[in-house]
Design an enzyme around this catalytic site. Structure first.
Site, mmCIF file in Angstrom:
data_model
loop_
_atom_site.group_PDB
_atom_site.id
_atom_site.type_symbol
_atom_site.label_atom_id
_atom_site.label_comp_id
_atom_site.label_asym_id
_atom_site.label_seq_id
_atom_site.Cartn_x
_atom_site.Cartn_y
_atom_site.Cartn_z
ATOM 1 N N ARG A 36 7.770 8.383 -3.489
ATOM 2 C CA ARG A 36 7.258 7.472 -4.891
ATOM 3 C C ARG A 36 8.067 7.327 -6.027
ATOM 4 N NH1 ARG A 36 1.251 5.205 -4.155
ATOM 5 N NH2 ARG A 36 2.069 3.682 -3.457
ATOM 6 N N GLY A 341 0.491 0.808 3.044
ATOM 7 C CA GLY A 341 0.166 2.168 2.881
ATOM 8 C C GLY A 341 0.343 3.356 4.154
ATOM 9 N N GLY A 364 -0.285 -3.153 -2.298
ATOM 10 C CA GLY A 364 -0.971 -3.764 -2.270
ATOM 11 C C GLY A 364 0.186 -5.372 -2.541
#
Ligand code: AMP
Length: 387
Positions: A36, A341, A364
């Site tokens: 990330r 994920g 999400g």
């Protein structure tokens, strides 16, 4: 609708507050995966190059709001940045709500946004304080774009200029490319544990894609329409909904499966047809015939959207379906998008990240974007653009 992009704004010498998604796994102060952070870096690097006063903020985990908890501190991320930007001065600010003092070309990493009271419920007071820290707000946290919180959404109301960073822009472009005018045939793979968490996505993709491949516990719920599936993970409450979808759209359900008797790592697998599953067995992966059929469909496709493993890939004997599908996606010519994920863990496991056309950083947010929901952060940027 349009949004302003960081590349369209003169940020030199300005205080630029970048909301990144630096929510990486950290254990005992050590970052376990920097994926990330790496995705967030281009925007931060651009702002440094342009000699902006670069302020970076992010949430990390789920701390109790209003309290400092060491476990959720961004300090290890600050250390990471110090290592990465050797010739740039990096500050760490844990008490920043009144001001951040910083020079052009420097970076300040702010402490976890979720330590601030009001962050989660989008408090106006906090949003205003964030806005006072900067001249330009850059939203770049696609993974948090579905959250209506002070640092992702509320700040937009008070800040003068708000724009999208490079990551957010890329995410939106890639998803639009796949969803708006996909090259056909388009195939969507929806795997994972539960239909209930992905039903809306499944519904939306069913309308859009030429073929849907269901895997994991989701496939089991489709199998349960016609078969006794022993103790396989499935959701009885969704069988009727699954049937409605299957009767209307081109949904590929496995024709054979790998089953076991115990949900454990070294469990042996045997391949069975769906009409032959015993009461004490559970389906944990596709069988070889299903894999062959699906590989054939994928090889002929032009666009692939992939979310979720199609089996219990964590167990070696139930990995083949997920592994073969992942590698086929990686080596076919289609424009491929993967997100969510566990999908990222699969991509890591088989080392195929350079062979997927676009890997979304959103879990999400990725699913909600596909569902067609307006993500609050994007809506905020669009509103800002109108003004
Ligand atoms: P999700 O978070 O919904 O994408 O689910 C991912 C999880 O689903 C992974 O941990 C897989 O091990 C699990 N999973 C996939 N297929 C099955 C299955 N047939 N039975 C039980 N768990 C499964």
């Amino acid at each position: 609708m349009s949004i302003k992009k960081i590349t369209e704004i003169n940020i030199t010498g300005k205080k630029v507050l970048i909301r990144s998604d630096l929510n990486v796994p950290i254990e005992n102060g050590i970052i376990q995966s920097d994926a990330r952070i790496l995705a967030a870096l281009p925007t931060i690097e651009l702002a440094v190059q342009k000699k902006a006063k670069v302020i970076v903020m992010s949430h990390l985990g789920r701390p109790k709001e209003g309290y400092y908890t060491k476990k959720y501190s961004l300090f290890p991320i600050f250390k990471y940045f110090q290592n990465k930007f050797k010739s740039t001065k990096i500050h760490f600010s844990n008490n920043f709500l009144d001001d951040v003092v910083i020079k052009p070309g420097e970076i300040a990493i702010l402490e976890n946004t979720r330590f601030n009271t009001g962050e989660l419920n989008n408090s106006e007071i906090l949003s205003k304080k964030y806005s006072n820290l900067c001249d330009v707000f850059v939203m770049d946290a696609f993974g948090s774009a579905h959250r209506m919180q002070s640092s992702t959404y509320g700040i937009g109301k008070f800040v003068k200029i708000a724009c999208a960073g490079l990551l957010l822009t890329n995410e939106i472009n890639a998803l639009k490319k796949a969803l708006k005018k996909p090259k056909r045939p388009m195939v969507a793979i929806v795997g994972g544990a539960k239909v209930s968490t992905k039903f809306n996505v499944l519904h939306k993709l069913s309308k859009l894609a030429d073929t849907i491949i269901v895997g994991g516990g989701i496939a089991n719920t489709f199998l349960a329409i016609d078969y006794q599936i022993g103790k396989s993970l499935h959701e009885p409450d969704f069988i009727l909904e699954a049937k409605k979808l299957r009767d209307k759209y081109n949904i590929i359900v496995p024709i054979d499966s790998r089953v076991g008797k115990n949900f454990c790592k070294n469990e042996k697998s045997i391949i069975k047809s769906p009409d032959n599953i015993a009461e004490d067995e559970e389906i944990m992966d596709f069988g070889d015939q299903s894999i062959e059929k699906i590989v054939d469909i994928l090889k002929k496709s032009q666009t692939i959207i992939w979310n979720g493993p199609v089996g219990v890939f964590e167990f070696p004997n139930f990995r083949k379906g997920t592994e073969t599908i992942a590698k086929t996606i990686a080596h076919c010519d289609a424009f491929s998008i993967a997100g969510g994920g566990d999908t990222l863990s699969v991509i890591d496991m088989f080392n195929i990240k350079n062979n997927i056309s676009y890997i979304s950083t959103g879990g999400g947010a990725f699913l909600e974007f596909i569902e067609g929901k307006k993500l609050p952060a994007i809506e905020m940027l669009e509103e800002k653009f109108k003004k």
